[in-house]
Structures are given as C-alpha cells and as structure tokens.
Write a protein that holds these residues in place. Structure first.
Motif, PDB file in Angstrom:
ATOM      1  N   GLN A 198       0.400  11.478  52.764  1.00 42.31           N
ATOM      2  CA  GLN A 198       1.604  11.602  51.946  1.00 42.31           C
ATOM      3  C   GLN A 198       1.279  11.954  50.510  1.00 42.31           C
ATOM      4  N   LYS A 199       0.391  11.185  49.905  1.00 39.57           N
ATOM      5  CA  LYS A 199       0.119  11.304  48.465  1.00 39.57           C
ATOM      6  C   LYS A 199      -0.784  12.480  48.130  1.00 39.57           C
ATOM      7  N   ASP A 200      -1.796  12.726  48.958  1.00 41.76           N
ATOM      8  CA  ASP A 200      -2.817  13.728  48.635  1.00 41.76           C
ATOM      9  C   ASP A 200      -2.581  15.085  49.288  1.00 41.76           C
ATOM     10  N   PHE A 201      -1.799  15.097  50.395  1.00 47.68           N
ATOM     11  CA  PHE A 201      -1.607  16.353  51.122  1.00 47.68           C
ATOM     12  C   PHE A 201      -0.135  16.733  51.277  1.00 47.68           C
ATOM     13  N   GLY A 202       0.756  15.920  50.756  1.00 48.55           N
ATOM     14  CA  GLY A 202       2.168  16.284  50.735  1.00 48.55           C
ATOM     15  C   GLY A 202       2.867  16.279  52.083  1.00 48.55           C
ATOM     16  N   ILE A 327      -8.964  20.207  43.192  1.00 49.36           N
ATOM     17  CA  ILE A 327      -7.922  20.642  42.254  1.00 49.36           C
ATOM     18  C   ILE A 327      -6.544  20.492  42.892  1.00 49.36           C
ATOM     19  N   ASP A 328      -6.417  20.914  44.153  1.00 49.84           N
ATOM     20  CA  ASP A 328      -5.143  20.800  44.871  1.00 49.84           C
ATOM     21  C   ASP A 328      -4.663  19.356  44.921  1.00 49.84           C
ATOM     22  N   ILE A 329      -5.572  18.452  45.270  1.00 45.09           N
ATOM     23  CA  ILE A 329      -5.189  17.043  45.412  1.00 45.09           C
ATOM     24  C   ILE A 329      -4.819  16.446  44.059  1.00 45.09           C
ATOM     25  N   ALA A 330      -5.506  16.865  42.999  1.00 41.57           N
ATOM     26  CA  ALA A 330      -5.155  16.392  41.661  1.00 41.57           C
ATOM     27  C   ALA A 330      -3.726  16.786  41.314  1.00 41.57           C
ATOM     28  N   HIS A 331      -3.355  18.022  41.603  1.00 42.43           N
ATOM     29  CA  HIS A 331      -1.979  18.465  41.360  1.00 42.43           C
ATOM     30  C   HIS A 331      -0.995  17.757  42.285  1.00 42.43           C
ATOM     31  N   TYR A 336       3.295  13.787  43.353  1.00 39.54           N
ATOM     32  CA  TYR A 336       3.717  12.601  44.094  1.00 39.54           C
ATOM     33  C   TYR A 336       4.138  11.490  43.133  1.00 39.54           C
ATOM     34  N   ALA A 337       3.362  11.310  42.064  1.00 38.27           N
ATOM     35  CA  ALA A 337       3.700  10.289  41.076  1.00 38.27           C
ATOM     36  C   ALA A 337       5.029  10.616  40.406  1.00 38.27           C
ATOM     37  N   GLN A 356       2.570  24.452  53.047  1.00 39.71           N
ATOM     38  CA  GLN A 356       1.804  24.665  54.277  1.00 39.71           C
ATOM     39  C   GLN A 356       1.836  23.421  55.155  1.00 39.71           C
ATOM     40  N   ASP A 357       1.706  22.262  54.547  1.00 43.52           N
ATOM     41  CA  ASP A 357       1.743  21.022  55.313  1.00 43.52           C
ATOM     42  C   ASP A 357       3.112  20.792  55.937  1.00 43.52           C
ATOM     43  N   GLU A 358       4.168  21.223  55.224  1.00 45.92           N
ATOM     44  CA  GLU A 358       5.501  21.074  55.784  1.00 45.92           C
ATOM     45  C   GLU A 358       5.655  21.924  57.050  1.00 45.92           C
ATOM     46  N   VAL A 359       5.069  23.127  57.034  1.00 48.52           N
ATOM     47  CA  VAL A 359       5.134  23.996  58.211  1.00 48.52           C
ATOM     48  C   VAL A 359       4.419  23.348  59.384  1.00 48.52           C
ATOM     49  N   ILE A 360       3.237  22.766  59.099  1.00 51.05           N
ATOM     50  CA  ILE A 360       2.463  22.079  60.149  1.00 51.05           C
ATOM     51  C   ILE A 360       3.289  20.945  60.745  1.00 51.05           C
TER      52      ILE A 360
END
Length: 365
Positions: A198-202, A327-331, A336-337, A356-360
């Motif tokens: 949830q937090k790191d990959f959306g 970098i992606d996870i930092a953003h 998320y915050a 992309q994760d939403e499509v998955i």
C-alpha cells in the motif's frame, strides 16, 4: 519548496571494495539525467572512486567530494568520504580489506539514513564471509538493517516488472527452514508485506498468495502437515484482519501456470522456492527491497561477481533499476503520507508506478 529540494537524496554504499560495486555505481550514475531525479551521495572515498574510474575510461564521470550533508550539490554526484587513508584495492580477491571498507561504507550510509540526511539507500553487494566482525555478525544486509533500525521484523521482497516475491525465511540452511514456519512468523511477514504494498507500491487492496512448504502443498497432510496445522490457519487469520490473502499453493504449479500474475505479491516459505522462479520468470531487472523499515533500502539482485571485478564487464542494469526503484518508493511514500493527511487532495506527485499497480490489481480482480 524549490524543485531541487523535492528531489530525494539517495545514498550508495560501495559494497566489497574488491567486487563490482563501485564500477556499478559509476556506470549507473554516469548518465547525467540521474541528477534530474535525485541527489546522489556515494559513501566511499575519492581514491576508491578514482581507481575504478580507470576501469571504465570511456565513461565521463565527475563528482564533488563532501564531508558535510549541508554542502551537497543537488546538480552533481556527491562523494561522502568515509575514510582518508590509502587502501590497496585488489579487484577479484576475497580479503579482509574488501570486507572492512564495505562495512565502513555501510555504517556511514545507514547512519545518514537514520538521521534523515538521505531519503533512500542503495546497497552494492557485500561478501557475507569477509564482512563478518563484532560490528557485523549477520547473514546479510536484511538482518543487519533490522537490528540497526530496531524493528521487530522485516521482509526481503524481490521486485520486478511482472512479479513481487517475498520470503518468509532468508539465508537459512534448508535443514532448519521448517522451524521458522510458524503462524506468528507468517502473520508478521504478511502484515509487513500488505502495508508495504500500500505505502511503497501504491496498491490499494493488495492480493497476496502464500506458498506451501511441502511438495504439492502437503497434499492434504500426506506429505507433511505444516500446511494444515500452520499455514492455512495463518491465512485464515490474515483474512480476518482484512487482508486479501490466499493459499497455500503448490509452488511448482503456481509459477509454471502463471498464477503469480493474478497477485500483487507472493510469500514464499524459503529462499530458493522464491528466488529460483523469480530469477527465471521476472521481466526486466530484479531489485531486492527491504520492506518493514522506516527508511528505504534497495539493492541489485546479484552478488560481488569477483570473477569479473575490475574488468569493466559488470552489467549495471539491475543496479540502476534499484536506484530508480528507491526514487519511486520515496515519491510514493510522500504521496501516501499526503493522502493520509488529506485523502481528498489529488496526489500530483504520485508516479507512473501507481497507475501500473492499479492495472495489475484490476487484472487480478
């Protein structure tokens, strides 16, 4: 806040001084576009960087040396000098020097991460034998980071374009694996994995598959009973805690038939059960991510490669993928915050990985 300050500061540890770590860093950061996305900080020494810069003479690599994080140049590669003395570098050789300075780089990088001077850390490969000391009595980066950050548990999560594979046990002898397969351990890993997705990959509502320990997932108790007495009860309790968790699945059929494509992540019971299919089926370059830490740490999915060290032959694709994933996870964490502070506000800084994760997720449903 200026655009420059919004870029995450990403640290890089050098790994074993005689391995391919610094070569990977030089090749990955030589592309000037990297400073458009982050502020790179290498934890090593000027002399070690200059040594390996000669290994890849066709690459134009410039940097500035710093000893103070307040003096980082956001438009340039920064080298944070962790030592000043002359060090004999012998590429491809396993010796105490390689381990000593790998640990020094790691300690400085982790300290900067803990103190908030950097937002993410990308670790180059260490050799698990020669880094052993009173300060490092661990089987690898993951348990070391768990101890240093004083968290109750972490998850080794392998990430690629088409799959994420988490491990219940990491570098554990096969003869000892079963003793770590407990309901408490499985639930702990599932909670961390669920939160990280949830937090790191959306992934809003992550679907997680759990593999069995035994062949054919125990065949209803005919080939071992861990599935019936431990894994199934853990999966059931995870569902009661509002997690979308399924299994246990027979590992061979699960990967051979492509079932992993229906899930946002897979929890494997042991190292080879998860890593062999991951390295065989992953699309693109794999990245090792430590889920469960308050900070961000990624690494490439390979080792020190002493056989090609110092020859300019190292493939840096996994390392650069680990950099961009950090970098992606930092953003993603920033978004998320912000979402938790104000869920109605559009998260303009959410990156493409979120979509992309939403499509998955939708495909899995």
């Amino acid at each position: 806040m200026s655009h420059e300050l919004q870029k995450p500061v990403v640290g890089f540890t050098c790994g074993d001084l005689n391995g391919i770590g610094i070569e990977l860093i030089i090749k990955s950061l030589a592309d000037g576009r990297i400073t458009e996305f982050c502020v790179p900080v290498i934890f090593a020494s000027n002399k070690s960087i200059n040594f390996y810069r000669k290994v890849v003479p066709d690459i134009n690599f410039s940097y500035q040396a710093v000893k103070d994080f307040s003096r980082l140049n956001p438009k340039q590669i920064n080298v944070f000098n962790c030592w000043e003395e002359e060090v004999q570098i012998t590429p491809g050789q396993l010796n105490d020097i390689g381990g000593k300075y790998a640990l020094l780089s790691l300690q400085q990088g982790v300290q900067a991460l803990k103190e908030g001077n950097i937002q993410a850390l990308v670790t180059a490969p260490i050799h698990k034998k020669n880094i052993q000391s009173e300060a490092f009595n661990y089987s690898g980066h993951t348990p070391y980071l768990k101890a240093v950050f004083e968290v109750s548990d972490v998850v080794m999560l392998m990430v690629a374009e088409n799959m994420r594979v988490a491990l219940l046990t990491e570098h554990v002898p096969v003869s000892e694996i079963a003793q770590y397969v407990t309901k408490a351990n499985i639930l702990s890993k599932l909670k961390i994995l669920h939160a990280s997705l949830q937090k790191d990959f959306g992934v809003d509502k992550p679907k997680i598959a759990v593999l069995g320990l035994n062949p054919h997932a125990g065949d209803e108790g005919l080939i071992g009973n861990e599935e019936e007495t431990i894994i199934k009860p853990a999966v059931k309790e995870a569902k009661q805690q509002n997690m979308l968790v399924f299994g246990p699945y027979s590992a061979d059929a699960f990967f051979a038939r492509g079932h992993y494509e229906k899930f946002d992540a897979v929890l494997a019971m042991y190292h080879d059960q998860g890593l062999i299919p991951f390295k065989s089926l992953a699309i693109g370059e794999g990245v090792n991510y430590t889920a469960g830490l308050p900070a961000i740490r990624t690494s490439p999915d390979h080792g020190t490669a002493f056989d090609i060290a110092g020859k300019g032959k190292a493939d840096h694709n996994s390392f650069i993928e680990a950099t961009y994933k950090a970098i992606d996870i930092a953003h993603m964490r920033l978004g998320y915050a912000e979402m938790r502070r104000n869920p109605l506000r559009k998260m303009s800084n959410m990156i493409v990985a979120n979509a992309q994760d939403e499509v998955i997720k939708e495909d899995a449903e």
